[in-house]
Design an enzyme around this catalytic site. Structure first.
Site, PDB file in Angstrom:
ATOM      1  CB  SER A 264     -12.015  -2.394   1.892  1.00 29.85           C
ATOM      2  OG  SER A 264     -10.623  -2.600   1.882  1.00 29.85           O
TER       3      SER A 264
ATOM      4  NE  ARG B 113      -2.505   1.078   3.612  1.00 31.19           N
ATOM      5  CZ  ARG B 113      -3.245   0.863   4.706  1.00 31.19           C
ATOM      6  NH1 ARG B 113      -4.508   0.489   4.580  1.00 31.19           N
ATOM      7  NH2 ARG B 113      -2.732   1.005   5.906  1.00 31.19           N
TER       8      ARG B 113
ATOM      9  CE  LYS C  61      -9.889   1.371   5.028  1.00 23.62           C
ATOM     10  NZ  LYS C  61      -9.502   2.178   3.876  1.00 23.62           N
TER      11      LYS C  61
END
Length: 211
Positions: free
Chosen positions: A109, A40, A138
């Site tokens: 997700s 990521r 997050k």
């Protein structure tokens, strides 16, 4: 995809690696039993992202550990990695699947029950469900944390394998594993650990023990 690949899933964050190279942290995590890695990169430009993906893939492929790219299908295709993970606001899973083909791994997700139910018709191999607990990693999640009870409820809503993410620390793993999810995804728990290898070993041991 082998569901066992989801058991302990590392999502990378170079900013949390305590000054160590990402290759060093990932190599240590895999030596400790980490079963899948997602690269990521929110800040890297495309060229740097592809180069980093190729370097990690060269490290992981001989070890039999799949590498997925977060969001960027173009980077995944250029680097020849095993798959892509997308969020709700990224390219649709159906479009991702058309581009990467049937043999690639595609993850999605989901933050809410509505998203979980909608995902049942998507061409995905697993769902990253979270946050399980409150998390600072997050910040764009919707809804409230699922918790272990929520994960148990989610298990009854879909046959797609679930990977629990968000605030999952070692102390939480037995309760999370007992919910029946296929795996856990962690960021800081490995990236910021004094020994990523020992952190991964402990997570794998706890996941297997919590079944």
């Amino acid at each position: 995809m082998n569901v066992r690949d989801l058991l302990v899933y590392l999502v990378t964050d170079r900013a949390l690696c305590l000054g160590r190279s990402l290759e060093e942290v990932v190599a240590e995590a895999v030596a400790g039993g980490c079963t899948m890695v997602q690269l990521r990169e929110k800040e890297a430009d495309t060229g740097e992202f592809v180069d980093l993906a190729r370097r990690l893939h060269a490290l992981l492929k001989p070890r039999g550990v799949p590498l997925l790219i977060n969001d960027r299908v173009d980077v995944a295709l250029a680097a020849g990695v095993e798959g892509v993970h997308v969020g709700q606001s990224d390219m649709s899973p159906a479009d991702v699947r058309r581009l990467v083909g049937g043999s690639a791994i595609v993850g999605l997700s989901v933050d809410t029950e509505a998203e979980l139910l909608a995902a049942r018709s998507e061409p995905v191999d697993y769902l990253g469900i979270g946050p399980v607990y409150p998390t600072q990693t997050k910040k764009d999640v919707k809804g409230t944390p699922w918790g272990p009870e929520g994960l148990r409820r989610a298990m009854g809503m879909t046959s797609i394998p679930l990977v629990a993410i968000g605030g999952v620390h070692l102390a939480h793993v037995p309760a999370v594993a007992a919910s029946g999810v296929a795996g856990i995804a962690v960021v800081s728990e490995i990236c910021s650990a004094p020994s990523p290898r020992e952190a991964a070993e402990a997570l794998v041991r706890s996941m297997r023990g919590g079944r």
